[in-house]
Design a protein around this motif. Structure first.
Motif, PDB file in Angstrom:
ATOM      1  N   ASP A 150       0.731  -1.327  -0.135  1.00 19.31           N
ATOM      2  CA  ASP A 150      -0.119   0.123   0.022  1.00 19.31           C
ATOM      3  C   ASP A 150       0.976   1.286  -0.008  1.00 19.31           C
ATOM      4  O   ASP A 150       1.879   1.115   0.532  1.00 19.31           O
ATOM      5  N   THR A 203       1.615   5.211   1.214  1.00 17.19           N
ATOM      6  CA  THR A 203       2.248   6.042   2.681  1.00 17.19           C
ATOM      7  C   THR A 203       2.840   7.167   1.617  1.00 17.19           C
ATOM      8  O   THR A 203       2.934   7.626   0.404  1.00 17.19           O
ATOM      9  N   THR A 204       2.676   8.436   2.744  1.00 17.90           N
ATOM     10  CA  THR A 204       2.708   9.261   2.049  1.00 17.90           C
ATOM     11  C   THR A 204       4.451   9.307   2.291  1.00 17.90           C
ATOM     12  O   THR A 204       5.265  10.660   2.241  1.00 17.90           O
ATOM     13  N   VAL A 236      -2.318   2.231  -5.205  1.00 27.65           N
ATOM     14  CA  VAL A 236      -3.939   3.321  -4.184  1.00 27.65           C
ATOM     15  C   VAL A 236      -5.177   2.413  -4.602  1.00 27.65           C
ATOM     16  O   VAL A 236      -4.994   2.243  -5.936  1.00 27.65           O
ATOM     17  N   LEU A 240      -8.522   3.634  -6.413  1.00 28.99           N
ATOM     18  CA  LEU A 240      -8.869   4.696  -6.512  1.00 28.99           C
ATOM     19  C   LEU A 240     -10.161   4.756  -5.771  1.00 28.99           C
ATOM     20  O   LEU A 240     -11.464   4.228  -6.619  1.00 28.99           O
ATOM     21  N   SER A 284     -12.810   4.458   1.874  1.00 31.13           N
ATOM     22  CA  SER A 284     -11.174   4.413   1.794  1.00 31.13           C
ATOM     23  C   SER A 284     -10.539   4.950   1.145  1.00 31.13           C
ATOM     24  O   SER A 284      -9.194   4.443   0.584  1.00 31.13           O
ATOM     25  N   MET A 310      -8.538   6.642  -2.929  1.00 29.40           N
ATOM     26  CA  MET A 310      -8.112   8.028  -3.141  1.00 29.40           C
ATOM     27  C   MET A 310      -9.057   8.488  -3.580  1.00 29.40           C
ATOM     28  O   MET A 310      -9.548   7.838  -5.309  1.00 29.40           O
ATOM     29  N   SER A 354      -9.298  11.648  -7.013  1.00 31.21           N
ATOM     30  CA  SER A 354      -8.081  12.317  -7.878  1.00 31.21           C
ATOM     31  C   SER A 354      -8.329  13.900  -8.004  1.00 31.21           C
ATOM     32  O   SER A 354      -9.675  14.431  -7.125  1.00 31.21           O
TER      33      SER A 354
END
Length: 580
Positions: A281, A283-284, A290, A292, A304, A306, A308
């Motif tokens: 997964d 992460t920052t 990820v 979408l 949960s 992401m 766009s």
């Protein structure tokens, strides 16, 4: 058919090596093309290597092996990247020694194909060959099963792609099934099935499609011994589920790419992009996969996945965010802002002056609006708060700069400074320095340029009107003036002439005569002039004493110069133009 021989020259080479305790070293294989060669004719053993002009390729020996006591094998693996060449003769020799050719092979012409590896092995046979060459390794230890090796390489590559793309993944519209004019077609593009790469070069028609059926992509890896192996694929429509299978020893991988509904509509079943289940997964702090979120999930605030940038913009567009300001039209009452959405706003005030701003609302309901007035010459920022119901103009850099226009200041440095002009009477543009020109008018310190030039000392603090239309001149504080706040009774900007406080001295006189030592007198600013006198007549007649001469000299009491001044430090005086 081919002919093989050991040249007579090798016998001399072998004897010399053995006498010196050395083994024969067949270290290079040479490929040559001999025109008009008859491969059926027995080789003349007096011959050795042909002239280098006939050589087409040469390579160091890759492997050596003992076949038995009287036979040794020498082998080379020619890489696939070697360009194509045609040969009909092969030679073994010691490239370090002349006249050392140990084997000659004449054969039917053959071409090494480009992009393909080739293995060549030559066997040299003579009494005690293995012992003489000191070769003890058997060929079983190094001979290569290329079919098994290449199959293993192919499968490793397939599995590597499988790790990235999973059971099946496609790019963009690759293998997308659509209904076009009543016919089902599969679009061009690329995809991976079980790690095998499939490329559809053009739109492909799908036949025998029934309602409530699946469209399957069937892929296998096939090729021949001397051909290039590729992914073979075909499209199949079936009302029953299809899975992987083996046919004629070939593994087939099958995946469903579309479903045809009972009404003929097409449901896309392809997976696009990498298989996120095989990746970490994101992460920052690290890259990864990820998921979408769908538009519905974004709008409902669920899931949960992401979001766009496009989805984020769509979600916030209703609030006037991301540059799409909500246009409120003309706002004549502050209460109109109550109903405005939070986010970016555009409106016109009662004066029709346009504003762009943002509304920020507290959870308790009260809000603030920060807006900028669309005035390029004097941009302003305003703050409105719903509790006070009032607008307040916020100070900007321009406001601060304009508040100091016309300020006169002393500078240690004579060179120009940003925003400041030397106050030395110079001429400047009314356009470039419009702010300073307006200040001069507001201060009512403008005088006709002719008068200013005629008496610069008197009008040092005034602006001249320049050429009367496009320029004006600055005050001149470099003429020796000193500046002070205007005292009562003196006009603002007026120049006072120079003056000093009175200096005086005195002596006593009687009947026009000075008392004291006539030859030498010293008092204050007065001094007698020795031996300078003349006869003077008495008031009542007759003669009197000599009349002494005196001089008045202020330098005997105070410092003097050709100007009146206090203690002075001479530095640069500049005036602020109102902008930097």
């Amino acid at each position: 058919m081919s002919q093989v021989a050991i040249p007579l020259a090798f016998e001399g080479y072998l004897q010399e090596r053995l006498l010196n305790g050395l083994a024969p070293d067949m270290n290079e294989m040479i490929f040559a093309y001999l025109p008009d060669l008859d491969p059926e004719q027995v080789i003349d053993r007096h011959l050795g290597l042909p002239a280098p002009s006939y050589w087409v390729y040469r390579q160091d020996i890759t492997q050596k092996a003992k076949l038995n006591d009287v036979a040794v094998a020498y082998s080379v693996v020619i890489p696939s990247e070697v360009e194509a060449f045609t040969f009909n003769a092969i030679y073994l020799h010691d490239k370090q020694t002349a006249n050392s050719c140990g084997l000659v092979v004449h054969k039917i012409a053959e071409t090494k194909e480009p992009g393909m590896s080739s293995v060549r092995t030559c066997v040299q046979q003579y009494t005690g060959a293995a012992r003489a060459a000191k070769i003890t390794v058997t060929p079983e230890s190094w001979q290569i099963d290329y079919h098994a090796r290449l199959y293993g390489m192919d499968d490793d590559l397939r599995l590597a792609c499988f790790d990235l793309f999973g059971n099946a993944s496609f790019f963009a519209d690759g293998f997308l099934v659509q209904s076009v004019d009543g016919q089902y077609v599969c679009q061009a593009g690329t995809g991976y099935v079980a790690g095998l790469r499939c490329v559809n070069q053009g739109q492909t028609e799908i036949t025998d499609v029934l309602p409530a059926s699946g469209i399957y992509l069937d892929v296998s890896w096939q090729g021949g011994v001397v051909s290039r192996w590729t992914s073979n694929w075909k499209l199949t429509a079936s009302t029953t589920s299809l899975t992987d299978y083996v046919a004629d020893g070939v593994q087939h991988y099958v995946t469903q790419i579309a479903w045809i509904e009972s009404d003929g509509r097409v449901t896309d079943r392809r997976h696009l992009g990498l298989d996120e289940h095989h990746l970490p997964d994101a992460t920052t702090q690290a890259k990864g996969a990820v998921v979408l979120a769908s538009d519905a999930q974004v709008n409902a605030g669920q899931g949960s996945g992401m979001v766009s940038p496009q989805q984020l913009k769509q979600a916030f567009d209703q609030f006037g965010t991301f540059g799409s300001a909500m246009d409120l039209g003309v706002v004549t009452e502050d209460a109109q802002l109550d109903a405005a959405p939070t986010g970016l706003l555009h409106f016109s005030a009662g004066s029709q002056q346009e504003h762009q701003g943002i509304k920020i609302q507290h959870p308790d309901g009260y809000y603030s609006v920060i807006a900028g007035a669309d005035n390029h010459n004097n941009p302003s920022v305003f703050l409105y708060h719903s509790v006070s119901g009032s607008w307040r103009r916020m100070t900007t850099d321009n406001d601060i700069q304009r508040s100091f226009v016309g300020m006169v200041a002393d500078f240690q440095i004579a060179a120009p400074r940003p925003g400041w002009l030397n106050a030395n009477g110079g001429e400047v543009s009314r356009t470039t320095d419009a702010i300073l020109w307006q200040y001069a008018q507001d201060a009512e310190l403008i005088i006709d340029q002719t008068n200013k030039d005629a008496d610069p000392m008197k009008y040092a603090a005034y602006f001249g009107d320049g050429d009367g239309s496009t320029t004006f001149t600055l005050p001149n504080f470099h003429l020796g003036h000193f500046r002070r706040g205007a005292k009562s009774g003196v006009a603002h900007g007026a120049t006072q002439g120079d003056a000093i406080r009175n200096i005086y001295g005195e002596t006593q006189a009687q009947h026009a005569q000075f008392l004291g030592n006539l030859a030498s007198y010293d008092g204050g600013a007065f001094v007698s002039l020795s031996n300078q006198y003349e006869k003077a007549s008495a008031v009542s007649g007759g003669n009197s004493l000599s009349l002494s001469h005196f001089r008045f000299d202020a330098s005997r009491v105070v410092p003097t110069a050709n100007e009146n001044r206090p203690y002075t430090v001479n530095i640069s005086v500049k005036i602020f133009r109102g902008w930097i």
